[in-house]
Design a protein around this motif. Structure first.
Motif, short mmCIF file in Angstrom:
data_model
loop_
_atom_site.label_atom_id
_atom_site.label_comp_id
_atom_site.label_asym_id
_atom_site.label_seq_id
_atom_site.Cartn_x
_atom_site.Cartn_y
_atom_site.Cartn_z
N LEU A 47 -39.71 22.76 -13.12
CA LEU A 47 -39.55 21.43 -12.35
C LEU A 47 -38.51 20.78 -13.28
O LEU A 47 -39.05 20.89 -14.56
CB LEU A 47 -40.90 21.01 -12.30
N SER A 48 -38.18 19.89 -12.72
CA SER A 48 -37.37 18.83 -13.72
C SER A 48 -36.84 17.52 -12.78
O SER A 48 -36.94 17.49 -11.68
CB SER A 48 -36.09 19.58 -14.11
N ASN A 49 -36.64 16.65 -13.55
CA ASN A 49 -36.08 15.44 -13.30
C ASN A 49 -35.68 14.36 -14.47
O ASN A 49 -36.14 14.55 -15.36
CB ASN A 49 -36.92 14.52 -12.26
N ASP A 50 -34.94 13.66 -14.10
CA ASP A 50 -34.20 12.55 -15.10
C ASP A 50 -35.23 11.34 -15.00
O ASP A 50 -35.40 10.81 -14.06
CB ASP A 50 -32.72 12.33 -14.84
N ILE A 51 -35.56 11.01 -16.23
CA ILE A 51 -36.45 9.64 -16.35
C ILE A 51 -35.52 8.40 -15.80
O ILE A 51 -36.19 7.41 -15.06
CB ILE A 51 -36.85 9.40 -17.65
N ASN A 52 -34.26 8.66 -15.52
CA ASN A 52 -33.58 7.20 -14.82
C ASN A 52 -33.91 7.22 -13.50
O ASN A 52 -33.78 6.12 -12.89
CB ASN A 52 -32.17 7.52 -14.98
#
Length: 152
Positions: A144-149
């Motif tokens: 799983l992944s995502n950018d903190i922005n």
């Protein structure tokens, strides 16, 4: 004459000084971000990252990142892995990793964990759930992944 020149230089440096550029602002916290699967072969896997400030000991505030992930495949189905880890990083700067612990649920565990000691700014941070081998310390592929922005 020297006083006039000095006065003009000082006045000019104040009035005509270049504007200072503002550094990229940190993500506004508290916030949360969805962690989405990077591979379509496990479409029901999903997670969330919670980011906020904590002061657990005397001293300055720290940033806490906690992860809650569910419907993940069994770690061993990917090879020599026995758990998941939270992994957050600023590319080419710093990274943090922390274990996620399973709950004893009947239809598969919910994996959760946190790290409370981040002092760096949060610009361009990636948050991931990755496979891990607890004995060797080997960090595996991203699940799983995502950018903190995208934290809201």
């Amino acid at each position: 004459m020297k006083q006039i020149v000095l006065s003009l230089l000082l006045f000019g440096s104040v009035v005509f000084s270049p504007m200072q550029t503002k550094a990229a602002s940190s993500v506004s916290v508290p916030c949360s971000s969805l962690l989405k699967p990077v591979d379509s072969s496990y479409p029901y896997a999903m997670g969330a990252a919670l980011v906020y400030k904590v002061k657990l000991t005397p001293g300055s505030l720290r940033t806490s990142i906690s992860i809650h992930a569910l419907h993940l495949p069994k770690p061993s189905s990917f090879g020599d892995y026995d758990r998941f880890e939270g992994f957050a990083f600023i590319p080419n700067v710093i990274s943090w990793r922390f274990p996620l612990y399973p709950t004893p649920e009947k239809d598969g565990p919910t994996w959760a964990g946190r790290l409370d000691s981040i002092t760096a700014g949060l610009e361009n941070v990636q948050v991931q759930v990755r496979l891990s081998n607890a004995k060797t310390g080997k960090l595996g592929p991203v699940i799983l992944s995502n950018d903190i922005n995208y934290c809201k």
